[in-house]
Design a protein around this motif. Structure first.
Motif, PDB file in Angstrom:
ATOM      1  N   VAL A 151     -56.417 -35.485  -2.898  1.00  0.00           N
ATOM      2  CA  VAL A 151     -57.368 -36.287  -2.121  1.00  0.00           C
ATOM      3  C   VAL A 151     -57.165 -36.048  -0.638  1.00  0.00           C
ATOM      4  CG1 VAL A 151     -58.053 -38.628  -1.549  1.00  0.00           C
ATOM      5  CG2 VAL A 151     -57.550 -38.043  -3.901  1.00  0.00           C
ATOM      6  N   PHE A 152     -55.893 -36.059  -0.221  1.00  0.00           N
ATOM      7  CA  PHE A 152     -55.591 -35.835   1.192  1.00  0.00           C
ATOM      8  C   PHE A 152     -56.039 -34.440   1.605  1.00  0.00           C
ATOM      9  CE2 PHE A 152     -53.103 -35.288   4.977  1.00  0.00           C
ATOM     10  CZ  PHE A 152     -53.015 -36.563   5.498  1.00  0.00           C
ATOM     11  N   TYR A 153     -55.828 -33.477   0.716  1.00  0.00           N
ATOM     12  CA  TYR A 153     -56.219 -32.108   1.026  1.00  0.00           C
ATOM     13  C   TYR A 153     -57.723 -32.004   1.229  1.00  0.00           C
ATOM     14  CZ  TYR A 153     -55.140 -27.240   1.399  1.00  0.00           C
ATOM     15  OH  TYR A 153     -54.941 -26.001   1.913  1.00  0.00           O
ATOM     16  N   ILE A 154     -58.475 -32.705   0.366  1.00  0.00           N
ATOM     17  CA  ILE A 154     -59.931 -32.650   0.509  1.00  0.00           C
ATOM     18  C   ILE A 154     -60.344 -33.257   1.840  1.00  0.00           C
ATOM     19  CG2 ILE A 154     -62.100 -33.472  -0.451  1.00  0.00           C
ATOM     20  CD1 ILE A 154     -60.842 -33.341  -3.181  1.00  0.00           C
ATOM     21  N   MET A 155     -59.743 -34.401   2.184  1.00  0.00           N
ATOM     22  CA  MET A 155     -60.055 -35.038   3.475  1.00  0.00           C
ATOM     23  C   MET A 155     -59.877 -34.049   4.609  1.00  0.00           C
ATOM     24  SD  MET A 155     -58.461 -38.762   3.790  1.00  0.00           S
ATOM     25  CE  MET A 155     -57.239 -39.226   2.666  1.00  0.00           C
ATOM     26  N   HIS A 156     -58.688 -33.409   4.584  1.00  0.00           N
ATOM     27  CA  HIS A 156     -58.348 -32.504   5.669  1.00  0.00           C
ATOM     28  C   HIS A 156     -59.262 -31.280   5.643  1.00  0.00           C
ATOM     29  CE1 HIS A 156     -56.178 -28.839   6.780  1.00  0.00           C
ATOM     30  NE2 HIS A 156     -56.101 -28.558   5.507  1.00  0.00           N
ATOM     31  N   HIS A 157     -59.515 -30.775   4.436  1.00  0.00           N
ATOM     32  CA  HIS A 157     -60.201 -29.496   4.318  1.00  0.00           C
ATOM     33  C   HIS A 157     -61.661 -29.582   4.768  1.00  0.00           C
ATOM     34  CE1 HIS A 157     -61.364 -25.670   2.496  1.00  0.00           C
ATOM     35  NE2 HIS A 157     -62.455 -26.302   2.174  1.00  0.00           N
TER      36      HIS A 157
END
Lengths: 500, 111
Positions: free
Chosen positions: A326-332
């Motif tokens: 989830v955090f990766y998607i936010m950042h990406h």
């Protein structure tokens, strides 16, 4: 108006208004900006209310849950809506700066808003068939945006994009039909209960794999990603930035939703399969990027490799790994959109995206160079930027599961990402400008327009920095979202029990 | 019915392997028809039992056909019609701009 329906209804409303103002570019631009701005505010409000009050659900038309269509927002869905809206706002700002008269006259802004509606709808629906419909809304808008302008590479890219997406929609539709035939429901929460009650999982596994293939095409997973680098660099930069940020992530969202809620990954078969696919996606993506010498093609291949990281979070299937995803998607979403926007500025200023022909940008525009550096280093995962925390979480989760192979792959890919970011940096910004006899160099941009484009980039870069600096609270949020994903009971109760 | 679905899928996928643009499109169309009929079949087929509750009855006919798959198909047909119409025009434009109907020649944007 209900807060939950607002992210879907608002863009539709503004799209219709913008259609009425089709021949008044000024009014259209104002409407697009107002629409996406309002959307961003509303979606943040939705996220806050979901976080405070738990999962909310609305039964459309007051049909009770398993029969009617449910719109439901849990934390994961709400986070995605916020990201989509923020990206939409930045893209609208940037597009106004680009000032493309011909495309504006053919409905660029209404399409942009309809696309956002489709994306938000896909994030908020609680019904498998409805998800198909939102996919189609989104795809239809993206088809037209991709082909709008009818330049030759655009058309070629669009042919591939349309054909593959049509095919994956047919697969999705067939899977939905089979699921209905076997289980007699399409409501995701109801499906989750019924699947859990089925003894013989063999038929269900084959359906799960059909869905994996359908969403895998849309998410550009290995080995189904070839359409992406063939089409994403062809449309105008603002459009490819929007696609790069949002569209594949809808596929990833659908994968995560399906394989946590409906068909939880099984350690015997589906989990190792998805894990392998994640690793191969990462590696092929980054190797493809290393071989490219065009700004946006490099970035396109990086999307593929980043998708691998998100799928890795899903495949490890622990709360920490999902929080990492989830955090990766936010950042990406933020970072990738921003990189494409920067590549667009470079393209508009120099008239080409070929790395060999570019150079000297740091000397000419040091600020743009700095603005490129923030998302680029974040993508490669250097602390203290957002990408570092995303990758750190995933790798810690991988080590806890003793999945050393994929952790090794993730670290290696990270290094190669840094390599190709430094390649872009060296070629575009650092090296001396090649002696360029450019007779057909495009006219320099008016400063006012350039300022708007830069404003969009600064906005997204600022968000990246904020994600990096406020990693603690945002990580708690991601953990909560992952908790809801791993334990679907509250979701099922919100959909089936709490019919208003 | 299931044999027809199989035939449609086979024909659709066969046509999609062809290099000719028009054949490719027809393949896509057949494939979406196949998917629609698949839903129709998977939803359970009965003959002569409309899903209408008779005036003097309080319960539905237990043999009645499930109306939901048909509603789903209707939606899917509309969507695939729109997408197909768009794809047709797109392929026409592709033919006009590239002067070829051979999909193997559309390689300039490939990596």
């Amino acid at each position: 108006m209900n807060l939950l329906l607002a992210p879907i209804v608002l863009p539709l409303l503004f799209a219709i208004l913008a259609l009425f103002a089709l021949h008044h570019p000024r009014a259209q631009r104002a409407l697009a900006l107002a629409g996406t701005g309002l959307l961003a505010i509303v979606s943040v409000a939705l996220l806050l209310s979901v976080r405070a009050g738990g999962i909310v659900a609305v039964q459309v038309g007051h049909w009770p849950a398993p029969f009617g269509i449910t719109i439901v927002a849990d934390l994961f869905g709400a986070i995605m809506v916020v990201l989509a809206s923020l990206t939409g706002f930045a893209i609208a700002l940037y597009s106004i700066g680009v000032h493309d008269r011909a495309r504006e006259r053919h409905g660029y802004y209404p399409l942009l808003l309809v696309l956002l509606m489709g994306v938000n709808g896909a994030f908020l629906t609680g019904d498998l068939f409805n998800l198909y419909v939102w996919f189609e809304v989104m795809l239809m808008a993206s088809f037209v945006l991709l082909a709008l302008g009818c330049e030759k590479p655009q058309i070629e890219g669009a042919v591939k994009y349309v054909a593959l997406n049509f095919f994956s929609s047919a697969l999705f539709l067939a899977a939905a039909g089979l699921i209905y035939g076997v289980l007699g429901t399409l409501n995701m929460a109801d499906l989750a209960q019924k699947v859990a009650a089925v003894e013989d999982k063999r038929l269900l596994t084959s359906m799960a794999l059909l869905l994996l293939a359908a969403f895998g095409i849309k998410a550009a997973m290995f080995p189904l990603f070839f359409w992406l680098p063939a089409s994403y660099h062809t449309p105008p930069p603002a459009v490819s930035a929007l696609f790069a940020g949002l569209l594949t992530k809808v596929g990833v969202y659908a994968l995560i939703r399906t394989f946590t809620l409906i068909f939880p990954l099984e350690p015997t078969f589906t989990q190792p399969l998805v894990l392998w696919l994640a690793a191969l996606t990462m590696i092929t993506g980054v190797l493809g990027a290393a071989a490219q010498m065009e700004f946006r093609r490099v970035l396109s291949f990086h999307i593929v490799s980043q998708i691998g990281y998100m799928i890795m979070g899903l495949a490890l299937f622990t709360p920490l790994a999902l929080a990492g995803a989830v955090f990766y998607i936010m950042h990406h979403i933020i970072v990738k959109t921003n990189l494409f926007l920067v590549s667009g500025v470079v393209h508009y200023l120099r008239g080409t995206g070929e790395l060999k022909q570019l150079g000297g940008f740091y000397r000419a525009h040091p600020w743009i160079a700095i603005l490129f550096l923030i998302p680029a280093l974040s993508l490669a995962g250097l602390p203290p930027l957002s990408g570092f925390f995303a990758k750190l979480t995933l790798i810690v989760a991988g080590l806890q599961q003793q999945a050393y192979l994929i952790v090794g792959a993730a670290l290696g890919v990270s290094l190669l990402t840094l390599f190709s970011m430094t390649k872009i940096w060296g070629e575009v910004f650092w090296k001396a400008a090649p002696g360029r006899p450019e007779p057909d160099a495009p006219p320099a941009l008016e400063p006012a327009r350039l300022r708007l484009m830069i404003a969009a980039i600064v906005l997204l870069a600022a968000i990246t920095v904020v994600i990096g600096l406020a990693a603690g609270p945002l990580f708690t949020l991601a953990m909560e979202a992952a908790g809801q994903l791993m334990n679907p009971q509250p979701y099922i109760e919100a959909v089936l029990g709490g019919a208003p | 019915m299931s044999i027809i679905v199989g035939l449609l899928y086979a024909a659709g996928i066969f046509l999609m392997q062809r290099r000719n643009m028009v054949k490719f499109l027809i393949g896509l169309a057949l494939l979406s028809h196949g998917a629609n009929l698949l839903i129709f079949t998977a939803g359970g087929l009965t003959r002569g039992h409309p899903p209408i509750i008779a005036e003097d009855a309080t319960l539905a006919d237990p043999l009645q056909a499930d109306p939901l798959p048909q509603a789903l198909i209707l939606t899917a047909i509309v969507i695939s019609f729109a997408v197909l119409a768009f794809a047709l025009i797109l392929f026409l434009r592709a033919y006009q701009t590239t002067k070829t109907d051979d999909l193997h020649d559309l390689r300039s944007t490939d990596a």
